[in-house]
Design an enzyme around this catalytic site. Structure first.
Site, PDB file in Angstrom:
ATOM      1  N   CYS A   7      41.818  46.316  37.493  1.00 45.19           N
ATOM      2  CA  CYS A   7      43.031  45.800  36.864  1.00 45.19           C
ATOM      3  C   CYS A   7      44.127  46.839  37.046  1.00 45.19           C
ATOM      4  O   CYS A   7      44.039  47.675  37.943  1.00 45.19           O
ATOM      5  CB  CYS A   7      42.798  45.432  35.397  1.00 45.19           C
ATOM      6  SG  CYS A   7      42.506  46.819  34.277  1.00 45.19           S
ATOM      7  N   ARG A  13      41.392  44.913  30.684  1.00 44.55           N
ATOM      8  CA  ARG A  13      40.648  43.849  31.358  1.00 44.55           C
ATOM      9  C   ARG A  13      39.459  44.335  32.163  1.00 44.55           C
ATOM     10  O   ARG A  13      38.352  43.805  32.007  1.00 44.55           O
ATOM     11  CB  ARG A  13      41.590  43.037  32.268  1.00 44.55           C
ATOM     12  CG  ARG A  13      42.636  42.264  31.498  1.00 44.55           C
ATOM     13  CD  ARG A  13      43.675  41.656  32.394  1.00 44.55           C
ATOM     14  NE  ARG A  13      44.480  42.734  32.987  1.00 44.55           N
ATOM     15  CZ  ARG A  13      45.434  42.536  33.887  1.00 44.55           C
ATOM     16  NH1 ARG A  13      45.691  41.319  34.325  1.00 44.55           N
ATOM     17  NH2 ARG A  13      46.128  43.548  34.359  1.00 44.55           N
ATOM     18  N   ASP A 113      47.446  40.108  31.484  1.00 43.24           N
ATOM     19  CA  ASP A 113      47.262  41.436  30.905  1.00 43.24           C
ATOM     20  C   ASP A 113      47.572  41.376  29.406  1.00 43.24           C
ATOM     21  O   ASP A 113      48.698  41.085  29.020  1.00 43.24           O
ATOM     22  CB  ASP A 113      48.187  42.437  31.596  1.00 43.24           C
ATOM     23  CG  ASP A 113      47.881  43.872  31.250  1.00 43.24           C
ATOM     24  OD1 ASP A 113      47.079  44.117  30.331  1.00 43.24           O
ATOM     25  OD2 ASP A 113      48.445  44.761  31.911  1.00 43.24           O
TER      26      ASP A 113
END
Length: 145
Positions: A7, A13, A113
Site C-alpha cells: 500500500c 491496509r 485508504d
C-alpha cells in the site's frame, strides 16, 4: 511461495492484509512467506491505532508491525505482489518492468485508504481486505489443484 502486500505507507491496509494472509496460511496449512511494504513508507513506523483496533475484531494482533519501504529485493524475491489500488499496481509495474507479470491489484476495485479516518471506516476496510485475501487464497488453492 512469497506473497507481498503493498500500500502507500505500510501502516494500514497492507499490514491488515498481511495479518489476514498469515491467518489464512495457518487455517489452510499452506507454507507461504507473507510480508508487506509501502511505496512511500517510513521504515519502522508503527501501524495506525485504528488498524490495530480493527484487526482485534478478528483476534489478529498487528501492533508490533513496523512499516517498511518496498525495495527491489522485495519485488525480485516475491512470487506474487498484491497492491491495494490499480494506480499502485501500475506504478510498481513501471518501476519494476521485469517483474510486472507478478504484480496485481488485490481486488478489481481499489481498497480506499482509511488513513486518518474513524474506527468504523477502518473496520469496513478490514472486512473488505479480509474478503479479498480469502479470495486470493482460494484462487491459489484452486490453481494448485
Amino acid at each position: 511461495m512469497k506473497l507481498l502486500f503493498v500500500c502507500t505507507g505500510n501502516t494500514c491496509r497492507s499490514p491488515m492484509a498481511e495479518g489476514f494472509a498469515k491467518e489464512e496460511n495457518k487455517k489452510r496449512g499452506t507454507q507461504y512467506t507473507i510480508e508487506s511494504a509501502g511505496i512511500n513508507a517510513f521504515d519502522k513506523d508503527s501501524p495506525s491505532e485504528n488498524a490495530v483496533e480493527a484487526m482485534k475484531n478478528y483476534d489478529i494482533d498487528i501492533s508490533k508491525h513496523q512499516a517498511k519501504k518496498i525495495n527491489a529485493d522485495d519485488v525480485k524475491t516475491s512470487d506474487l505482489i498484491l497492491t491495494m489500488t490499480e494506480s499502485q499496481c501500475l506504478l510498481l509495474k513501471q518501476i519494476f518492468p521485469d517483474c510486472s507479470e507478478k504484480i496485481f491489484s488485490l481486488k478489481n476495485n481499489d481498497i480506499s485508504d482509511p488513513y486518518g479516518s474513524d474506527a468504523e471506516t477502518y473496520r469496513l476496510c478490514a472486512k473488505e481486505i479480509k474478503d479479498a485475501v480469502e479470495a486470493v487464497f482460494e484462487k491459489l488453492e484452486n490453481d494448485r489443484n
